[in-house]
Scaffold this motif. Structure first.
Motif, PDB file in Angstrom:
ATOM      1  N   ALA A   1      11.855 -39.729  24.549  1.00  0.00           N
ATOM      2  CA  ALA A   1      13.037 -40.195  25.263  1.00  0.00           C
ATOM      3  C   ALA A   1      12.597 -40.889  26.545  1.00  0.00           C
ATOM      4  N   GLU A   2      13.444 -41.729  27.056  1.00  0.00           N
ATOM      5  CA  GLU A   2      13.084 -42.508  28.244  1.00  0.00           C
ATOM      6  C   GLU A   2      12.773 -41.612  29.425  1.00  0.00           C
ATOM      7  N   GLU A   3      13.442 -40.479  29.515  1.00  0.00           N
ATOM      8  CA  GLU A   3      13.207 -39.564  30.617  1.00  0.00           C
ATOM      9  C   GLU A   3      12.013 -38.648  30.373  1.00  0.00           C
ATOM     10  N   GLY A   4      11.332 -38.795  29.263  1.00  0.00           N
ATOM     11  CA  GLY A   4      10.181 -37.959  28.962  1.00  0.00           C
ATOM     12  C   GLY A   4      10.544 -36.599  28.421  1.00  0.00           C
ATOM     13  N   ARG A   5      11.752 -36.431  27.920  1.00  0.00           N
ATOM     14  CA  ARG A   5      12.173 -35.138  27.402  1.00  0.00           C
ATOM     15  C   ARG A   5      11.661 -34.940  25.978  1.00  0.00           C
ATOM     16  N   SER A   6      11.449 -33.667  25.639  1.00  0.00           N
ATOM     17  CA  SER A   6      10.944 -33.353  24.307  1.00  0.00           C
ATOM     18  C   SER A   6      11.215 -31.890  24.007  1.00  0.00           C
ATOM     19  N   VAL A   7      10.970 -31.515  22.759  1.00  0.00           N
ATOM     20  CA  VAL A   7      10.980 -30.119  22.343  1.00  0.00           C
ATOM     21  C   VAL A   7       9.527 -29.687  22.248  1.00  0.00           C
ATOM     22  N   ASN A   8       9.132 -28.758  23.119  1.00  0.00           N
ATOM     23  CA  ASN A   8       7.735 -28.317  23.192  1.00  0.00           C
ATOM     24  C   ASN A   8       7.644 -26.889  22.637  1.00  0.00           C
ATOM     25  N   THR A   9       7.046 -26.773  21.446  1.00  0.00           N
ATOM     26  CA  THR A   9       7.008 -25.478  20.760  1.00  0.00           C
ATOM     27  C   THR A   9       6.157 -24.460  21.507  1.00  0.00           C
ATOM     28  N   LEU A  10       4.974 -24.861  21.961  1.00  0.00           N
ATOM     29  CA  LEU A  10       4.092 -23.918  22.647  1.00  0.00           C
ATOM     30  C   LEU A  10       4.693 -23.459  23.962  1.00  0.00           C
ATOM     31  N   LYS A  11       5.348 -24.370  24.666  1.00  0.00           N
ATOM     32  CA  LYS A  11       5.984 -23.986  25.930  1.00  0.00           C
ATOM     33  C   LYS A  11       7.015 -22.883  25.714  1.00  0.00           C
TER      34      LYS A  11
ATOM     35  N   ASN B   1      -6.231 -23.229  21.921  1.00  0.00           N
ATOM     36  CA  ASN B   1      -6.382 -24.620  22.365  1.00  0.00           C
ATOM     37  C   ASN B   1      -5.046 -25.085  22.926  1.00  0.00           C
ATOM     38  N   LEU B   2      -4.981 -25.214  24.239  1.00  0.00           N
ATOM     39  CA  LEU B   2      -3.710 -25.533  24.900  1.00  0.00           C
ATOM     40  C   LEU B   2      -3.310 -26.996  24.726  1.00  0.00           C
TER      41      LEU B   2
ATOM     42  N   GLY C   1       0.798  -1.212   0.000  1.00  0.00           N
ATOM     43  CA  GLY C   1       0.000   0.000   0.000  1.00  0.00           C
ATOM     44  C   GLY C   1       0.833   1.264   0.000  1.00  0.00           C
ATOM     45  N   GLU C   2       0.190   2.370   0.329  1.00  0.00           N
ATOM     46  CA  GLU C   2       0.849   3.669   0.315  1.00  0.00           C
ATOM     47  C   GLU C   2       1.837   3.845   1.458  1.00  0.00           C
ATOM     48  N   LYS C   3       1.654   3.053   2.536  1.00  0.00           N
ATOM     49  CA  LYS C   3       2.524   3.206   3.700  1.00  0.00           C
ATOM     50  C   LYS C   3       3.798   2.372   3.595  1.00  0.00           C
ATOM     51  N   GLU C   4       3.926   1.652   2.503  1.00  0.00           N
ATOM     52  CA  GLU C   4       5.110   0.836   2.262  1.00  0.00           C
ATOM     53  C   GLU C   4       5.340  -0.205   3.358  1.00  0.00           C
ATOM     54  N   LEU C   5       6.578  -0.347   3.810  1.00  0.00           N
ATOM     55  CA  LEU C   5       6.906  -1.390   4.780  1.00  0.00           C
ATOM     56  C   LEU C   5       6.257  -1.121   6.136  1.00  0.00           C
ATOM     57  N   TYR C   6       5.897  -2.201   6.832  1.00  0.00           N
ATOM     58  CA  TYR C   6       5.451  -2.059   8.215  1.00  0.00           C
ATOM     59  C   TYR C   6       6.621  -1.660   9.101  1.00  0.00           C
ATOM     60  N   GLY C   7       7.802  -2.171   8.784  1.00  0.00           N
ATOM     61  CA  GLY C   7       8.990  -1.818   9.547  1.00  0.00           C
ATOM     62  C   GLY C   7       9.138  -2.631  10.827  1.00  0.00           C
ATOM     63  N   GLN C   8      10.023  -2.172  11.682  1.00  0.00           N
ATOM     64  CA  GLN C   8      10.370  -2.923  12.883  1.00  0.00           C
ATOM     65  C   GLN C   8       9.466  -2.629  14.078  1.00  0.00           C
ATOM     66  N   ASP C   9       8.752  -1.531  14.032  1.00  0.00           N
ATOM     67  CA  ASP C   9       7.916  -1.142  15.175  1.00  0.00           C
ATOM     68  C   ASP C   9       6.572  -1.865  15.067  1.00  0.00           C
ATOM     69  N   CYS C  10       6.532  -3.112  15.491  1.00  0.00           N
ATOM     70  CA  CYS C  10       5.351  -3.959  15.329  1.00  0.00           C
ATOM     71  C   CYS C  10       5.030  -4.689  16.634  1.00  0.00           C
ATOM     72  N   VAL C  11       3.778  -5.098  16.726  1.00  0.00           N
ATOM     73  CA  VAL C  11       3.353  -6.022  17.768  1.00  0.00           C
ATOM     74  C   VAL C  11       2.931  -7.310  17.067  1.00  0.00           C
ATOM     75  N   PHE C  12       3.620  -8.406  17.382  1.00  0.00           N
ATOM     76  CA  PHE C  12       3.321  -9.700  16.769  1.00  0.00           C
ATOM     77  C   PHE C  12       2.362 -10.475  17.669  1.00  0.00           C
ATOM     78  N   ILE C  13       1.317 -11.013  17.068  1.00  0.00           N
ATOM     79  CA  ILE C  13       0.368 -11.856  17.797  1.00  0.00           C
ATOM     80  C   ILE C  13       0.494 -13.271  17.240  1.00  0.00           C
ATOM     81  N   ALA C  14       1.118 -14.151  18.005  1.00  0.00           N
ATOM     82  CA  ALA C  14       1.328 -15.542  17.598  1.00  0.00           C
ATOM     83  C   ALA C  14       0.178 -16.396  18.133  1.00  0.00           C
ATOM     84  N   ASN C  15      -0.435 -17.177  17.262  1.00  0.00           N
ATOM     85  CA  ASN C  15      -1.634 -17.929  17.614  1.00  0.00           C
ATOM     86  C   ASN C  15      -1.365 -19.429  17.651  1.00  0.00           C
ATOM     87  N   ASP C  16      -1.537 -20.002  18.854  1.00  0.00           N
ATOM     88  CA  ASP C  16      -1.352 -21.437  19.105  1.00  0.00           C
ATOM     89  C   ASP C  16       0.062 -21.890  18.746  1.00  0.00           C
TER      90      ASP C  16
END
Length: 371
Positions: A311-321, A272-273, A226-241
């Motif tokens: 893993a046997e110890e129950g370890r994982s990579v949890n993205t939402l966490k 949705n958690l 649009g006419e305003k060009e780039l949004y730039g760095q001054d933003c608020v990001f809303i990440a969903n789930d």
């Protein structure tokens, strides 16, 4: 006639105190029964039998007996209509005034689905209507989501960037004051559903939505819209789930150390958690994050939940966490749900993390899209 004599005295007594009474004596039949009425059968107002005169406030109008009171005049129909007020819940003919934001911001939503283009549940509905409502309040709003199919409204922006060795292209459609941005990559085109098909969950979901998160953080820096060009760095990001939960992590680990997005903020929105984006610990290097950030994603399930863990110890990579740990604010779809997810009954193993971040967790009730 004792009864008539009593009324006469009452009138005289009241007149001596500056008060005028209109007394309507009952008609007394001239019969033996009427003549036998005794004085004790007549009751008087208390002030009429007081020994000392009672000071009365002067009155300006003559008291009118109830029987002779005139009925109030009805207002003309035109006046009545003018004085009527809207009733709660009624439909007004004029459109309501939309309040404008005191502080206008650049808002960037990152989501795996948005109605009407893609939807499996409430997430798609919210992202299909909330951005437009915020744009109507004066904010500049962008929504970044995968391009799962051929969307006729969206056009190719001609902007292609390389993310970790993979080329992605941005498509754009401006409607209702919102910049709808669709990320084109071959991994999003599947004959099945958005996340799974008849054979189960797609094995590359971690890669697909890691790509979405990085495309979302690059869009304000790469897309002149649009006419305003780039949004730039001054933003608020809303990440969903969980699909967008790496956005706050990338802002903190990838961009800010290099002086980019230093004033940007992130909000983690929980719809949705239960779905958390859990993957084997060995997949962490594929996310392109520094090794010291592993602790943000690491999660160890308690013994009673370790069935099916990596893993046997129950370890994982949890993205939402990771998103819940790093985001500046956390919002849920209602105040009640924000309380529920802090308990073992509704926290799905993340209640401890949410309790630790309690001061920045808020519940906002979903609105209703009347269209």
């Amino acid at each position: 006639m004792q009864l008539q004599e009593a009324f006469r005295r009452a009138q005289k007594f009241a007149s001596s105190n500056g008060r005028v009474l209109c007394v309507r004596p009952r008609a007394v039949a001239h019969s033996r029964r009427a003549a036998s009425v005794s004085r004790s059968a007549v009751s008087f107002p208390k002030e009429l039998v007081a020994k000392e005169p009672v000071q009365q406030q002067p009155i300006t109008e003559l008291e009118v007996p109830r029987e002779s009171a005139q009925q109030p005049q009805q207002q003309p129909e035109a006046q009545v209509e003018q004085d009527e007020q809207p009733v709660a819940g009624s439909v007004s003919g004029s459109a309501p005034t939309i309040p404008q934001a005191e502080t206008v911001r650049n808002l960037v939503f990152v989501t795996s689905e948005v109605a009407p283009w893609s939807k499996t549940g409430g997430l798609g509905d919210v992202l299909g209507s909330l951005p437009a409502a915020l744009a109507a309040r004066g904010h500049r709003v962008m929504v970044v989501t995968p391009r799962y199919g051929e969307y006729a409204e969206a056009t190719n922006t001609g902007v292609t960037i390389n993310i970790m060795g993979h080329d992605i292209t941005y498509y754009h459609y401006h409607n209702k004051g919102v910049d709808w941005v669709f990320v084109e990559h071959i991994s999003y085109h599947r004959p099945g559903g958005l996340y799974a098909d008849e054979h189960g969950v797609y094995g590359d979901n971690q890669f697909r939505f890691m790509l979405l998160c990085l495309a979302g953080t690059e869009a304000p820096l790469q897309l002149p819209l649009g006419e305003k060009e780039l949004y730039g760095q001054d933003c608020v990001f809303i990440a969903n789930d969980w699909h967008a939960a790496l956005v706050p992590v990338y802002l903190a680990a990838k961009y800010r150390p290099h002086g980019v997005y230093t004033n940007a903020r992130s909000i983690m929105a929980i719809h949705n958690l239960r779905h958390q984006g859990v993957f084997p610990p060995s997949t962490y290097p594929e996310l392109g994050l520094p090794s010291e950030w592993y602790g943000a994603l690491e999660y160890q399930y308690p013994p009673h939940l370790r069935q099916g863990s990596y893993a046997e110890e129950g370890r994982s990579v949890n993205t939402l966490k990771a998103g819940l740990t790093v985001a500046d604010r956390i919002v849920t779809v209602s105040p009640g749900y924000s309380d529920e997810i802090k308990t073992w009954l509704g926290g799905w193993g993340l209640e401890g993390t949410l309790m630790d971040r309690g001061p920045v967790v808020n519940g906002i009730v979903n609105g209703i899209d009347t269209e």
